[in-house]
Design a protein around this motif. Structure first.
Motif, PDB file in Angstrom:
ATOM      1  N   ALA A 104       0.826  -1.207   0.000  1.00  0.00           N
ATOM      2  CA  ALA A 104       0.000   0.000   0.000  1.00  0.00           C
ATOM      3  C   ALA A 104       0.860   1.258   0.000  1.00  0.00           C
ATOM      4  O   ALA A 104       0.687   2.149  -0.838  1.00  0.00           O
ATOM      5  N   ALA A 105       1.822   1.315   0.925  1.00  0.00           N
ATOM      6  CA  ALA A 105       2.598   2.539   1.125  1.00  0.00           C
ATOM      7  C   ALA A 105       3.607   2.791   0.014  1.00  0.00           C
ATOM      8  O   ALA A 105       3.832   3.941  -0.381  1.00  0.00           O
ATOM      9  N   LYS A 106       4.231   1.728  -0.516  1.00  0.00           N
ATOM     10  CA  LYS A 106       5.321   1.902  -1.480  1.00  0.00           C
ATOM     11  C   LYS A 106       4.924   1.678  -2.931  1.00  0.00           C
ATOM     12  O   LYS A 106       5.642   2.127  -3.832  1.00  0.00           O
ATOM     13  N   SER A 107       3.806   0.974  -3.159  1.00  0.00           N
ATOM     14  CA  SER A 107       3.433   0.725  -4.556  1.00  0.00           C
ATOM     15  C   SER A 107       2.055   1.250  -4.907  1.00  0.00           C
ATOM     16  O   SER A 107       1.671   1.236  -6.070  1.00  0.00           O
ATOM     17  N   GLY A 108       1.292   1.698  -3.899  1.00  0.00           N
ATOM     18  CA  GLY A 108      -0.036   2.249  -4.168  1.00  0.00           C
ATOM     19  C   GLY A 108      -1.091   1.202  -4.443  1.00  0.00           C
ATOM     20  O   GLY A 108      -2.162   1.523  -4.974  1.00  0.00           O
ATOM     21  N   ALA A 109      -0.832  -0.061  -4.082  1.00  0.00           N
ATOM     22  CA  ALA A 109      -1.787  -1.134  -4.345  1.00  0.00           C
ATOM     23  C   ALA A 109      -2.986  -1.040  -3.417  1.00  0.00           C
ATOM     24  O   ALA A 109      -2.891  -0.557  -2.284  1.00  0.00           O
ATOM     25  N   ASP A 110      -4.123  -1.538  -3.894  1.00  0.00           N
ATOM     26  CA  ASP A 110      -5.371  -1.474  -3.142  1.00  0.00           C
ATOM     27  C   ASP A 110      -5.791  -2.815  -2.546  1.00  0.00           C
ATOM     28  O   ASP A 110      -6.739  -2.863  -1.763  1.00  0.00           O
ATOM     29  N   PHE A 111      -5.126  -3.888  -2.933  1.00  0.00           N
ATOM     30  CA  PHE A 111      -5.439  -5.185  -2.341  1.00  0.00           C
ATOM     31  C   PHE A 111      -4.252  -6.120  -2.530  1.00  0.00           C
ATOM     32  O   PHE A 111      -3.341  -5.842  -3.321  1.00  0.00           O
ATOM     33  N   ASP A 123      14.512 -13.528  -7.714  1.00  0.00           N
ATOM     34  CA  ASP A 123      14.554 -12.618  -8.858  1.00  0.00           C
ATOM     35  C   ASP A 123      15.010 -13.347 -10.115  1.00  0.00           C
ATOM     36  O   ASP A 123      15.179 -14.577 -10.126  1.00  0.00           O
ATOM     37  N   ALA A 124      15.245 -12.586 -11.175  1.00  0.00           N
ATOM     38  CA  ALA A 124      15.608 -13.175 -12.466  1.00  0.00           C
ATOM     39  C   ALA A 124      16.946 -13.895 -12.416  1.00  0.00           C
ATOM     40  O   ALA A 124      17.214 -14.765 -13.259  1.00  0.00           O
ATOM     41  N   ASP A 125      17.780 -13.561 -11.451  1.00  0.00           N
ATOM     42  CA  ASP A 125      19.082 -14.217 -11.316  1.00  0.00           C
ATOM     43  C   ASP A 125      19.056 -15.373 -10.328  1.00  0.00           C
ATOM     44  O   ASP A 125      20.099 -15.955 -10.013  1.00  0.00           O
ATOM     45  N   GLY A 126      17.867 -15.686  -9.788  1.00  0.00           N
ATOM     46  CA  GLY A 126      17.755 -16.797  -8.856  1.00  0.00           C
ATOM     47  C   GLY A 126      18.050 -16.449  -7.421  1.00  0.00           C
ATOM     48  O   GLY A 126      18.165 -17.349  -6.585  1.00  0.00           O
ATOM     49  N   ASN A 127      18.154 -15.159  -7.099  1.00  0.00           N
ATOM     50  CA  ASN A 127      18.428 -14.738  -5.726  1.00  0.00           C
ATOM     51  C   ASN A 127      17.123 -14.470  -4.980  1.00  0.00           C
ATOM     52  O   ASN A 127      16.215 -13.813  -5.506  1.00  0.00           O
ATOM     53  N   VAL A 128      17.022 -14.983  -3.753  1.00  0.00           N
ATOM     54  CA  VAL A 128      15.836 -14.756  -2.934  1.00  0.00           C
ATOM     55  C   VAL A 128      15.623 -13.261  -2.707  1.00  0.00           C
ATOM     56  O   VAL A 128      16.581 -12.515  -2.468  1.00  0.00           O
ATOM     57  N   VAL A 129      14.371 -12.831  -2.797  1.00  0.00           N
ATOM     58  CA  VAL A 129      14.013 -11.435  -2.527  1.00  0.00           C
ATOM     59  C   VAL A 129      13.368 -11.375  -1.139  1.00  0.00           C
ATOM     60  O   VAL A 129      12.242 -11.837  -0.957  1.00  0.00           O
ATOM     61  N   PRO A 130      14.063 -10.828  -0.118  1.00  0.00           N
ATOM     62  CA  PRO A 130      13.504 -10.783   1.237  1.00  0.00           C
ATOM     63  C   PRO A 130      12.281  -9.883   1.331  1.00  0.00           C
ATOM     64  O   PRO A 130      12.110  -8.940   0.545  1.00  0.00           O
ATOM     65  N   THR A 131      11.450 -10.160   2.302  1.00  0.00           N
ATOM     66  CA  THR A 131      10.190  -9.434   2.483  1.00  0.00           C
ATOM     67  C   THR A 131      10.384  -7.920   2.492  1.00  0.00           C
ATOM     68  O   THR A 131       9.659  -7.179   1.812  1.00  0.00           O
ATOM     69  N   ASP A 132      11.369  -7.457   3.263  1.00  0.00           N
ATOM     70  CA  ASP A 132      11.523  -6.012   3.423  1.00  0.00           C
ATOM     71  C   ASP A 132      12.144  -5.333   2.213  1.00  0.00           C
ATOM     72  O   ASP A 132      12.279  -4.108   2.189  1.00  0.00           O
ATOM     73  N   GLN A 133      12.536  -6.117   1.195  1.00  0.00           N
ATOM     74  CA  GLN A 133      13.131  -5.534  -0.009  1.00  0.00           C
ATOM     75  C   GLN A 133      12.231  -5.631  -1.243  1.00  0.00           C
ATOM     76  O   GLN A 133      12.550  -5.090  -2.293  1.00  0.00           O
ATOM     77  N   VAL A 134      11.122  -6.361  -1.113  1.00  0.00           N
ATOM     78  CA  VAL A 134      10.265  -6.617  -2.276  1.00  0.00           C
ATOM     79  C   VAL A 134       9.843  -5.327  -2.956  1.00  0.00           C
ATOM     80  O   VAL A 134      10.002  -5.144  -4.167  1.00  0.00           O
ATOM     81  N   PHE A 135       9.320  -4.394  -2.188  1.00  0.00           N
ATOM     82  CA  PHE A 135       8.736  -3.210  -2.803  1.00  0.00           C
ATOM     83  C   PHE A 135       9.741  -2.077  -3.006  1.00  0.00           C
ATOM     84  O   PHE A 135       9.366  -0.983  -3.444  1.00  0.00           O
ATOM     85  N   ASP A 136      11.015  -2.361  -2.726  1.00  0.00           N
ATOM     86  CA  ASP A 136      12.083  -1.450  -3.115  1.00  0.00           C
ATOM     87  C   ASP A 136      12.761  -1.906  -4.405  1.00  0.00           C
ATOM     88  O   ASP A 136      13.618  -1.200  -4.937  1.00  0.00           O
ATOM     89  N   SER A 137      12.368  -3.070  -4.901  1.00  0.00           N
ATOM     90  CA  SER A 137      12.941  -3.598  -6.134  1.00  0.00           C
ATOM     91  C   SER A 137      12.622  -2.679  -7.309  1.00  0.00           C
ATOM     92  O   SER A 137      11.463  -2.285  -7.506  1.00  0.00           O
ATOM     93  N   PRO A 138      13.630  -2.313  -8.118  1.00  0.00           N
ATOM     94  CA  PRO A 138      13.367  -1.444  -9.278  1.00  0.00           C
ATOM     95  C   PRO A 138      12.328  -2.025 -10.231  1.00  0.00           C
ATOM     96  O   PRO A 138      11.509  -1.279 -10.785  1.00  0.00           O
TER      97      PRO A 138
END
Length: 737
Positions: A217-224, A711-726
């Protein structure tokens, strides 16, 4: 009785008069069993006698000989002739709800309605008018008025000698749109168990969900945020990986609890005593045993994760609770009632006597709710019983916290919970209340289609439609109510199940099934009542072999459909390579998306990962070259509509392997051109993941529902970094544009 083959004639669309005159066909249709259907590609199919006999048997009707068929026909016709009043009556606002009341000739029926909120309905809420004489029966027309309040009411009809009871489901004509749906809204789809952070226990949990929902909600503006089903699982390992095969749909999956978020754990941190330090150290050691898996891109080890977490939860359970907390726990148990006792006792029996699906553990069939052994079990293992109840309370608190975080950070709807089609054959719902299900002879699945050429058998017992009707859909009402308690929307997987379910005779495979009809109006009334009370939305997954009248009916009642770009062909064609619809032709009342959880992420789909996987797993009925050719035709048709619409450059369309991300973003730009009220992006598409979460038609052959977010390179994306991903931010910008 001959075993009739499937009729593959492209011209024939209905059953012949000769077939319809057969007693078996008449009996099946009177019991709501369809004897023919049209498949996804328009082929007319007749159901074999053998399948009809088995399905009727699961409904309690013995049709194993011509004589028994004749007897069964006579019984049901007599019952229909003399039925005083139907056990469930549906009344939508503005829609005539007349039903027949049948009394002995000369009798004068009397009607009374007790209101859900107490008291009696006004006299004009129900009217009776004589309609006709039918031999020894007088037929009256009972009409429910719009003035009856919306809700669940009790109706009684007396003929002077006998009294029959009925439930009136009084609902609005359609589910009203929440006030927040003043414009198009969009959100993310995620398999919540796949997203993990430093505080996770090797598996994504309700703590991760709380952060994901807030950040979305806060970082991507999603509604659900649409999540996988969080229905209850087995109490101990080994766990069933599929969230779509729960042990109970009434309760929550406690393996997703975040121990550190429990009030009593936080109290341990606050009091700083030697005992609290000891307990905290034990919990920390347990966490360290599995925490390294949070950064492991390999399939999730759900069993080690739960073994460690369960020990920690037991330690927290044993800590003293404040008077206020204990009162809250007691109130939760009282509100949950017998259903919670059923699930907790099933869990204790599972732990003490072993998994019920193991042949040597026949307690599941030998013992039931009335067995003295079960009462003894509760007494002797009361602490374990209380622990299972406590786990459900904690899970309920944590799901509520995730929904609150979503709303507090600006989501219009918050969580969108997914409702599985059914439950495990050996789950608590079936054990405690077997009368609710058609068990032992059939399972639920779906017939073959393009995406699952061998059909699917989900291994679940179907609801018994006669039980639902006789009990006023009480069990369905409770399930929907509980899901809306912590959600702004509910997605119903395989929404065709409101209308009909594909019942598969045991051991015969998905192709040998038959459709059994359900009272869809009753379940739509329940959904309307509960959604209205929660100011929520209902989305029906209406993909695959779904008659057009189903989609029309759902839309008329305000249930949103599901439009998926990969499936949205002109004329709803099921043939790969046929042209795709323009986005302007998508339905307004729909959740529009690029993909689903049963397909690889879009990057993997564009690179034909599904072709290689299905070939590797022997899921194809045709040579892999033919399936690859069809997949290429499908992709070319998609690239054509993207390029012609200006969403994708000709250069990218001509060289997909080197422009995968451009195609992914183009498909989401096209999504924005739809009129659909809801639009959905998948987190796997946001981060560039290629691996599929679930391959239909498999169980242990593929690590279904255990693929962590990478991600596309096979690296785990941690919860707190998901919505900072470019990449996630780029997709968010498109969806917000």
């Amino acid at each position: 009785m001959p075993n009739e083959p499937r009729n593959e004639s492209a011209q024939q669309r209905t059953e012949s008069a000769e077939r319809l005159a057969r007693p078996l066909i008449q009996l099946a249709n009177l019991w709501g069993v369809s004897t023919a259907y049209i498949d996804q590609v328009g082929t007319y199919v007749e159901i074999a006698d053998e399948s009809l006999v088995t399905v009727l048997g699961a409904l309690g009707v013995d049709a194993s000989s011509d004589a028994l068929i004749d007897e069964a026909l006579e019984r049901i016709r007599t019952s229909m002739h003399t039925q005083l009043v139907p056990p469930t009556i549906v009344k939508f606002t503005g829609v005539n709800s007349s039903v027949e009341v049948r009394v002995p000739a000369g009798a004068k029926p009397q009607v009374a309605i007790s209101l859900e909120q107490g008291g009696q309905a006004a006299d004009d809420a129900a009217t009776l008018e004589f309609a006709a004489h039918d031999d020894d029966v007088d037929v009256y027309t009972l009409t429910i008025a719009d003035s009856l309040p919306e809700g669940y009411h009790h109706l009684s009809v007396s003929d002077g000698t006998e009294t029959a009871e009925s439930t009136v489901l009084r609902a609005a004509a359609r589910i009203p749109l929440p006030k927040s749906m003043d414009r198009q809204r969009w959100g993310w789809m995620t398999q919540m168990y796949s997203v993990r952070g430093p505080e996770s226990w090797g598996v994504g949990d309700y703590g991760d969900l709380q952060q994901l929902a807030g950040d979305a909600a806060a970082k991507s503006g999603a509604d659900f945020m649409l999540i996988n089903p969080i229905h209850a699982s087995a109490p101990i390992t080994p766990l069933e990986p599929s969230p779509y095969l729960p042990e109970s749909r009434r309760f929550l999956n406690v393996t997703y609890i975040r121990p550190q978020n429990i009030a009593e754990y936080q109290q341990l941190e606050a009091i700083e005593t030697p005992e609290s330090a000891r307990v905290l150290n034990e919990i920390k050691t347990l966490h360290e045993r599995v925490a390294a898996d949070n950064l492991n891109p390999d399939p999730i080890n759900i069993n080690d994760a739960w073994d460690a977490k369960r020990e920690a939860l037991r330690l927290i359970f044993e800590q003293p609770r404040s008077a206020e907390r204990q009162a809250a726990f007691d109130a939760f148990k009282q509100a949950a009632g017998e259903d919670l006792e059923a699930f907790a006792l099933w869990s204790v029996a599972f732990e003490v006597w072993g998994a019920p699906w193991q042949a040597e553990n026949d307690w599941f069939h030998k013992l039931d709710k009335h067995s003295p052994e079960i009462a003894k079990l509760k007494s002797e293992y009361h602490d374990m019983f209380e622990f299972e109840c406590w786990l459900q309370w904690i899970a309920d608190e944590q799901v509520a916290a995730a929904q609150q975080a979503a709303k507090d950070n600006g989501m219009a709807l918050g969580l969108m919970q997914d409702m599985a089609v059914g439950v495990h054959t050996y789950g608590s719902d079936v054990w405690w209340s077997p009368e609710r299900f058609a068990i032992g002879h059939v399972t639920v699945g779906c017939p073959p289609d393009f995406y699952n050429q061998q059909g699917q058998d989900w291994g679940q017992p179907p609801f018994n439609p006669n039980y639902l009707e006789a009990t006023g859909y009480q069990v369905y009402r409770e399930m929907v109510h509980n899901m809306f308690a912590h959600a702004g929307a509910i997605r119903i997987d395989h929404v065709l199940g409101l209308f009909r379910l594909w019942w598969i005779p045991a051991g015969k495979g998905p192709t040998a099934g038959a459709y059994v009809r359900y009272n869809y109006e009753a379940m739509l009334a329940v959904l309307t009542i509960e959604a209205s009370r929660a100011e929520g939305l209902v989305i029906g997954e209406d993909l695959g072999t779904v008659p057009e009248f189903v989609r029309t009916t759902l839309s008329e009642h305000g249930v949103l459909g599901a439009d998926v770009e990969w499936f949205a062909r002109v004329g709803n064609s099921g043939t790969a390579g046929d042209p795709y619809m323009q986005p302007s032709e998508y339905r307004k009342y729909a959740l529009a998306s690029v993909t689903t959880h049963d397909l690889p992420p879009t990057a993997g789909y564009l690179l034909y990962d599904h072709v290689a996987l299905r070939d590797e797993l022997h899921l194809l009925k045709e040579p892999v070259e033919e399936f690859r050719k069809a997949a290429e035709a499908e992709q070319h048709a998609m690239l054509k509509v993207l390029a012609e619409g200006g969403w994708l450059s000709p250069e990218a369309a001509a060289d997909v392997p080197n422009h995968v991300q451009e195609v992914v973003e183009a498909m989401h730009r096209m999504l924005k051109a739809t009129p659909s009220l809801l639009m959905q992006a998948a987190l796997v598409d946001g981060v560039g993941e290629r691996r599929t979460q679930n391959q239909p038609g498999t169980s242990t052959e593929y690590p279904n529902w255990r693929i962590p977010l990478a991600d596309a390179d096979g690296n785990v994306v941690p919860t707190d970094q998901v919505f900072d991903s470019p990449r996630v931010q780029a997709l968010s910008a498109i969806m917000n544009g």
